[in-house]
Motif scaffolding. Structure first.
Motif, PDB file in Angstrom:
ATOM      1  N   CYS A 130       1.485   4.646   1.688  1.00  0.00           N
ATOM      2  CA  CYS A 130       1.142   5.288   2.964  1.00  0.00           C
ATOM      3  C   CYS A 130       1.910   6.602   3.083  1.00  0.00           C
ATOM      4  O   CYS A 130       3.006   6.754   2.527  1.00  0.00           O
ATOM      5  CB  CYS A 130       1.478   4.379   4.139  1.00  0.00           C
ATOM      6  SG  CYS A 130       0.762   2.722   4.009  1.00  0.00           S
ATOM      7  N   LYS A 187       0.848  -1.185   0.000  1.00  0.00           N
ATOM      8  CA  LYS A 187       0.000   0.000   0.000  1.00  0.00           C
ATOM      9  C   LYS A 187       0.885   1.237   0.000  1.00  0.00           C
ATOM     10  O   LYS A 187       2.039   1.193   0.459  1.00  0.00           O
ATOM     11  CB  LYS A 187      -0.917   0.039   1.235  1.00  0.00           C
ATOM     12  CG  LYS A 187      -1.881  -1.124   1.330  1.00  0.00           C
ATOM     13  CD  LYS A 187      -2.703  -1.018   2.605  1.00  0.00           C
ATOM     14  CE  LYS A 187      -3.629  -2.222   2.771  1.00  0.00           C
ATOM     15  NZ  LYS A 187      -4.388  -2.160   4.047  1.00  0.00           N
ATOM     16  N   ASP A 197       0.413   6.907   7.986  1.00  0.00           N
ATOM     17  CA  ASP A 197      -1.044   6.951   7.869  1.00  0.00           C
ATOM     18  C   ASP A 197      -1.429   6.012   6.735  1.00  0.00           C
ATOM     19  O   ASP A 197      -1.226   6.306   5.558  1.00  0.00           O
ATOM     20  CB  ASP A 197      -1.507   8.377   7.577  1.00  0.00           C
ATOM     21  CG  ASP A 197      -3.024   8.510   7.508  1.00  0.00           C
ATOM     22  OD1 ASP A 197      -3.710   7.479   7.649  1.00  0.00           O
ATOM     23  OD2 ASP A 197      -3.515   9.636   7.304  1.00  0.00           O
ATOM     24  N   SER A 198      -2.003   4.832   7.108  1.00  0.00           N
ATOM     25  CA  SER A 198      -2.387   3.824   6.133  1.00  0.00           C
ATOM     26  C   SER A 198      -3.903   3.764   6.055  1.00  0.00           C
ATOM     27  O   SER A 198      -4.567   3.130   6.894  1.00  0.00           O
ATOM     28  CB  SER A 198      -1.815   2.457   6.545  1.00  0.00           C
ATOM     29  OG  SER A 198      -2.231   1.456   5.639  1.00  0.00           O
ATOM     30  N   GLU A 199      -4.463   4.455   5.055  1.00  0.00           N
ATOM     31  CA  GLU A 199      -5.905   4.479   4.817  1.00  0.00           C
ATOM     32  C   GLU A 199      -6.679   4.900   6.069  1.00  0.00           C
ATOM     33  O   GLU A 199      -7.669   4.277   6.462  1.00  0.00           O
ATOM     34  CB  GLU A 199      -6.386   3.115   4.325  1.00  0.00           C
ATOM     35  CG  GLU A 199      -5.787   2.696   2.988  1.00  0.00           C
ATOM     36  CD  GLU A 199      -6.277   1.334   2.532  1.00  0.00           C
ATOM     37  OE1 GLU A 199      -6.955   0.666   3.332  1.00  0.00           O
ATOM     38  OE2 GLU A 199      -5.981   0.975   1.388  1.00  0.00           O
TER      39      GLU A 199
END
Length: 373
Positions: free
Chosen positions: A232, A230, A247-249
């Motif tokens: 981030c 992902k 900050d991951s989703e």
């Protein structure tokens, strides 16, 4: 053969270089002559050959090695300085001067006494100097020092619980900036990053270079990284623990530095992530209403101006502001000549009337220049 010696006069003061051909070594007490007079200092390092250095100016020489009599005189002067300190404080209180006395020192031959003080403003101590000279019967020097020098002289305990660095081992003050605190990711709380002197902590400089070097392997705050397949956003760092705050989703995670792919996200993906990121609502995000257009009245060139905003530079009438001449140039006809040149210039532009504004006390002067009240 002349050798170079570094001499320090206080336990944590600045050291100065002198030349000597005497048989001295590190730790010896020596007598030297400075701008203040004869003083006793200590050699703090091994002597080096003077021929190894290219010096523009000739160094002062060490007078002699300190003997037992010199050391006794030095100790007596320290006792005299304590008594002189109290006497000077009493005289300052009598004269009601806004100054805080912090230290007193005598030269070795007691021909001069130096009083150090702090003050927020410049002090007129001429009367104080006369009273001190009549009491001590020697040369008097009153030296104003800053808050950092005061802390260095007086000493104290720092925020870490140890004696102040400046009073323990620092010879000179290094420049410290707020960017050093930011580089170490410290909270910008002035009370916590300031020392007892009220200035930024000197120790902020000690680890600044180390932090700069360590942070090179970390991603920058605000950049995008790849983690767990992902993209981030980096929102914080913990340099000591090698952790990165991401900050991951919408979820905040602390991950080890070794677990992330520091390859930056492609520009296309980064732009999409920035567009999908939730934006903070602003108070002024309301539909703006178009204001009705105001109908401007036609300008009248011949209208007498009442304020500077109402002045039309292309009109037939113009308003000027009164001038004043420095006291040293008054009485030489300078103001009259300036006004004459100005009026001549405005007449060439086709002005029909000139309105002048000035202070009440200048009215009579401008009447003499041809103006009508």
């Amino acid at each position: 053969m002349d050798r170079l010696a570094a001499v320090r006069f206080n336990s944590a003061g600045k050291y100065y270089y002198f030349s000597t051909d005497l048989d001295v070594k590190k730790g010896d007490k020596v007598i030297v002559e400075t701008v203040r007079g004869l003083e006793m200092g200590e050699i703090i390092s091994d002597l080096t050959d003077l021929s190894e250095f290219k010096l523009d100016n000739e160094l002062k020489r060490i007078k002699r090695v300190a003997n037992r009599a010199d050391i006794e005189v030095y100790n007596i002067n320290k006792i005299k300085a304590q008594k002189s300190f109290e006497i000077c404080k009493e005289i300052i209180a009598e004269t009601n001067l806004d100054m805080h006395l912090i230290n007193c020192e005598y030269t070795l031959d007691a021909s001069k006494v130096i009083f150090m003080y702090t003050s927020d403003e410049r002090v007129d101590f001429r009367d104080l100097l006369k009273k001190l000279a009549s009491v001590f019967k020697c040369r008097i020097e009153l030296r104003q020092v800053g808050p950092r020098d005061k802390a260095k002289i007086v000493g104290g305990i720092g925020n870490c619980g140890l004696p102040l660095c400046c009073n323990s081992f620092l010879g000179e003050f290094d420049g410290v900036s707020i960017n050093m605190a930011k580089n170490q990711l410290l909270a910008i709380n002035i009370d916590k990053i300031s020392g007892v002197c009220g200035r930024l902590l000197c120790c902020l400089k000690y680890e600044d270079e180390a932090y700069k070097e360590v942070k090179k392997k970390f991603p920058k705050i605000g950049s995008f990284i790849r983690y767990d397949d992902k993209q981030c956003k980096v929102v914080g760092l913990n340099v000591i623990s090698d952790l990165v705050k991401i900050d991951s989703e919408g979820s905040i995670l602390f991950i080890p530095l070794s677990d992330i792919d520091k390859k930056p996200a492609p520009k296309k993906e980064r732009r999409i992530l920035e567009e999908l990121a939730p934006k903070k609502e602003k108070k002024h995000d309301k539909p703006r209403q178009k204001k009705p257009k105001q109908q401007h009245k036609p300008k009248q060139n011949d209208q007498k101006p009442r304020t500077i905003k109402g002045n039309n530079p292309k009109g037939k009438k113009v308003m000027i502001l009164g001038l004043d001449v420095l006291p040293e140039y008054r009485g030489q006809g300078l103001a009259r000549e300036i006004v004459r040149c100005y009026l001549q210039r405005e007449e060439e532009k086709g002005r029909k009337e000139i309105v002048l504004t000035c202070l009440d006390e200048k009215v009579e002067m401008y009447k003499r220049f041809g103006f009508v009240d």
